[in-house]
Design an enzyme around this catalytic site. Structure first.
Site, mmCIF file in Angstrom:
data_model
loop_
_atom_site.group_PDB
_atom_site.id
_atom_site.type_symbol
_atom_site.label_atom_id
_atom_site.label_comp_id
_atom_site.label_asym_id
_atom_site.label_seq_id
_atom_site.Cartn_x
_atom_site.Cartn_y
_atom_site.Cartn_z
ATOM 1 N N ASP A 23 0.897 -1.195 0.017
ATOM 2 C CA ASP A 23 -0.051 0.029 0.057
ATOM 3 C C ASP A 23 0.943 1.318 -0.014
ATOM 4 O OD1 ASP A 23 -1.983 1.898 0.002
ATOM 5 O OD2 ASP A 23 -3.103 0.587 1.640
HETATM 6 C C1 BGC Z 1 -4.995 3.368 -0.168
HETATM 7 C C2 BGC Z 1 -4.884 2.273 -1.333
HETATM 8 C C3 BGC Z 1 -4.861 3.014 -2.434
HETATM 9 C C4 BGC Z 1 -3.320 3.736 -2.481
HETATM 10 C C5 BGC Z 1 -3.057 4.460 -3.874
HETATM 11 C C6 BGC Z 1 -3.565 4.230 -0.025
HETATM 12 O O1 BGC Z 1 -3.895 5.215 0.650
HETATM 13 O O2 BGC Z 1 -5.048 2.637 1.179
HETATM 14 O O3 BGC Z 1 -6.337 1.667 -1.171
HETATM 15 O O4 BGC Z 1 -4.931 2.026 -3.634
HETATM 16 O O5 BGC Z 1 -3.375 4.741 -1.418
HETATM 17 O O6 BGC Z 1 -4.189 5.464 -3.959
#
Ligand code: BGC
Length: 759
Positions: free
Chosen positions: A232
């Site tokens: 993530d």
């Molecule tokens: C989120 C993810 C997301 C990623 C990219 C993170 O803060 O938890 O779900 O895909 O950012 O935007």
């Protein structure tokens, strides 16, 4: 590109190039190596629309992204229980990605709804891992059929936003397997997502990104995952350890700092270069899988996809209450009250936030053809009542034949990055509903929210429609349901408790500091409410229709089976009402008797059938071992106990209409190790072992036989049944203290003899 060709390519890469390949070149792209013909590959959020950022990237949906189509969020799509429809939504998203040059869309998000408070519940599917996994599988199937990857997320035990980057989810082994891993397991095994996104949090003390047990042993060795694992955004905190654990791609990157760490670790011998090579191979495999299947003719037709979003929305709206007011007739004078009639709340905040190319409100959809007046009723920037808006709304309601209040949760109430503090709607909205209902007996509430709310006014209104966060086309779909052009066919993918305090995670949710103990264990959602026989506001699987369905003729193809067999279950469903409609048939399995603590019943399959008035269809389910099994921590595997299981067919988890019993025989004997603490009751379960102990007892293991010692009065006071019950928990070493004239060495010899018994 074949595996061999990829290996050849990796062999030509320098250490620097390989290290760089393991993190993003920027917020959304993997690295390119031009001299070797390796292109950069773009990934984008997800999950319910394309959030492609062309300019400056961010992971919280703050900066702009291209105009796109916002589909219903996960909370709603799960309510459809419609695999084919969600697959079609996936195909549409896959095509959009092809048209926009995006190789992987970041979703689906399958984290279990442990508490109604989780800020991201709107993105997630369910409190039930089977339903969550099936919906995720359908979306993955659809997207990947267009040769675009998915990233199932957030792996693992990421069920709150509070301290999401540092909290430690403490979950026992059985609960992890039965609830939290299970939501990923089905789709990973069946649909083979191209990538998996690991979560920010720790699991039992180890960061998800650094967790060899889950990233490698579970995901790859046991489930056969063969794509790449990405972090993530910002979940990496120990790059070399993470790589060793099985985290291939760091996103978005560390401006080169972590690449240097990888290089250094290889040069010093701390990291075997083959581990790095494997990660690079996995990433390149996906980069080329997309590149070689580019559909350069794909077109992102936003208006067409809006119509798909609308069809999906129609099946994600749950009719919760209908005391004869719905559907409305075109002739009725209707007051649409509430801000969300004009500006619907249709998506949540954060990384999934879509820049919608258009939004249809219910008011717009109803314009022309219906007799509608509108009053705003409340201002969702405020929790306090605006007396002027309230008075106008009450007046509009009084002068109409029906009042429909478009209420719900304001944007600021639910978003990625933080959790809700309570389960109430803003006071101003609750007051509005009560005041309108006081003057208008035909009051209906349409809710726009991503997670359950308390409904203190439920007894005062005649209708409740749960529209969830229905995407940009929600207004048209709601309108068609209100006026009966579409028959509601969704059911709740989660329990609506009467109040927050009833929720099983209530006592331990968000934890203490970073420590979050999942104390309710496997009893999440209906598994808990059922076991406690608690009243709920609306149960899991519940939802009404404008027609009625009858269930009959439940058949099992056998009444006895081994746990290696499959069971075929069929049931007839008839539309007994006057309108065509779709019914969600739910199959639950209940273990009648078990030595482990189990839920009353668990959802093991479902089907959605469309029926014309008077039509009957036969629904068929096939159950295998897993439908009867629990996760045994003794063998670290799924296990079925021999015994009777009820196959339950329900309209909802609380409305079981048919049931039949099957006896399942286990083919696996759990190893039983006798110790000096083993109780007589447990010995009795094995006739061979019991014969030995019984002989010893007759021979005076307990001293004189109890009958000879007892006076008549004592005999009267204690029946044989009572005596048996009392000795049930007597350990084998007990007679040492109770005059058995035996020593610990004798008991140990007996234990050894019992352990040596053949099966
Ligand atoms: C989120 C993810 C997301 C990623 C990219 C993170 O803060 O938890 O779900 O895909 O950012 O935007």
């Amino acid at each position: 590109m074949t595996a061999d060709k990829i290996k050849e390519l990796v062999a030509q890469m320098t250490l620097e190039e390989k290290a760089a390949m393991c993190s993003g070149a920027d917020f959304w792209h993997t690295e390119a190596v031009e001299r070797l013909g390796i292109p950069a590959s773009m990934v984008s959020d997800g999950p319910h629309g394309l959030r492609k950022q062309e300019q400056e990237g961010d992971h919280l949906g703050v900066n702009d992204s291209i105009k796109a189509v916002c589909f219903p969020a996960g909370c709603g799509t799960a309510a459809s229980f419609n695999r084919e429809l969600i697959r079609e939504m996936g195909e549409t998203l896959g095509n959009e990605c092809q048209a926009e040059g995006v190789s992987v869309i970041l979703g689906p998000a399958v984290n279990i709804k442990r508490s109604p408070l989780c800020g991201r519940n709107f993105e997630y599917y369910s409190e039930d891992p089977f339903l969550a996994g099936e919906m995720a599988g359908a979306l993955i199937h659809g997207v990947q059929s267009k040769h675009v990857g998915t990233s199932i997320k957030h792996f693992l035990a990421n069920n709150q936003e509070t301290r999401r980057m540092s909290c430690d989810s403490r979950v026992d082994e059985r609960t992890l397997h039965e609830i939290y891993l299970a939501a990923f397991e089905g789709p990973v095994k069946k649909e083979k997502p191209w990538t998996v996104m690991c979560s920010y949090n720790k699991i039992n003390g180890t960061y998800a990104a650094q967790n060899h047990q889950y990233l490698t042993e579970t995901l790859r060795d046991q489930w056969g995952f063969d794509g790449y694992v990405m972090s993530d955004w910002g979940a990496v905190n120990s790059r070399v350890e993470d790589l060793k654990a099985g985290l291939d791609l760091e996103m978005p990157g560390s401006f080169g700092a972590n690449d240097k760490m990888i290089e250094g670790a290889v040069l010093s011998g701390e990291l075997e270069e083959s581990v790095l090579d494997t990660a690079v191979e996995r990433i390149l495999n996906i980069v080329f899988r997309y590149e070689e299947n580019r559909d350069r003719a794909a077109v992102f037709d936003r208006d067409k996809d809006h119509e798909t979003a609308r069809r999906v929305a129609e099946e994600t709206i749950v009719l919760l209450k209908n005391d004869g007011v719905l559907p409305l007739s075109e002739k009725q004078k209707v007051a649409f009250i509430g801000k969300y009639a004009k500006t619907p709340r249709y998506q949540g905040g954060g990384s999934s936030h879509i820049n919608s190319h258009k939004v249809t409100s219910a008011l717009e959809a109803a314009s022309g053809g219906y007799d509608i007046v509108y009053a705003q009723g409340f201002d969702d920037a405020e929790d306090r009542t605006d007396e002027k808006l309230l008075a106008e709304a009450v007046e509009a309601a009084r002068n109409a034949e029906v009042a429909v209040i478009f209420a719900g949760l304001p944007d600021k109430f639910e978003s990625e990055g933080y959790d809700r503090k309570h389960m109430s709607m803003p006071d101003c909205q609750n007051e509005l509903i009560e005041k309108v209902a006081a003057v208008q007996p035909n009051t209906i509430v349409v809710l726009h929210n991503g997670s359950p709310v308390e409904m203190p006014w439920i007894g005062q209104v005649k209708g409740v429609v749960e529209a969830y966060l229905g995407g940009q086309a929600v207004g048209g779909a709601v309108c068609d349901i209100l006026f009966g052009k579409v028959n509601p066919s969704a059911k709740l993918p989660e329990t609506f408790p009467l109040k927050l305090e009833d929720n099983p995670s209530y006592l331990s949710y968000i934890g203490e500091g970073d420590m979050v103990e999942y104390r309710e264990g496997i009893f999440v959602g209906y598994r808990y409410y059922d076991k406690k026989k608690m009243d709920v506001l609306f149960p899991f699987g519940y939802g009404l229709s404008y027609t009625t369905f009858d269930y009959s003729n439940l058949r099992l193809d056998k009444d006895k089976m081994k746990d290696t067999d499959t069971l075929r279950v069929t049931v007839d469903v008839t539309n007994t009402g006057g309108m065509a409609g779709k019914e969600i048939v739910q199959l639950y399995v209940a273990d009648r008797e078990s030595t482990v603590i189990r839920p009353v019943k668990e959802l093991r399959d479902f089907a959605k059938v469309e029926l014309q008035p008077g039509e009957t269809k036969t629904v068929t389910f096939t159950l295998d071992k897993r439908a009867f099994a629990y996760y045994s921590v003794r063998i670290h595997d799924w296990h079925v106990e021999t015994g009777e299981f009820d196959i339950l067919i329900g309209r909802s988890s609380r409305d079981i209409v048919l049931s039949k019993t099957v006896t399942v025989e286990s083919t696996v004997r759990l190893p039983f190790v006798y110790t000096t603490d083993t109780t007589l009751g447990d010995v009795k379960k094995d006739p061979k072992a019991w014969a030995i102990v019984e002989d010893l007892m007759k021979g005076g293991m307990f001293g004189e036989a109890p009958e000879q010692q007892e006076s008549d009065a004592a005999k009267e006071a204690m029946s044989q049944e009572m005596a048996d019950s009392m000795t049930e928990y007597m350990p084998l070493r007990g007679p040492i203290s109770f005059g058995g004239h035996i020593t610990m060495a004798d008991v140990q010899a007996l234990v050894d003899k019992l352990n040596a018994l053949e099966e």
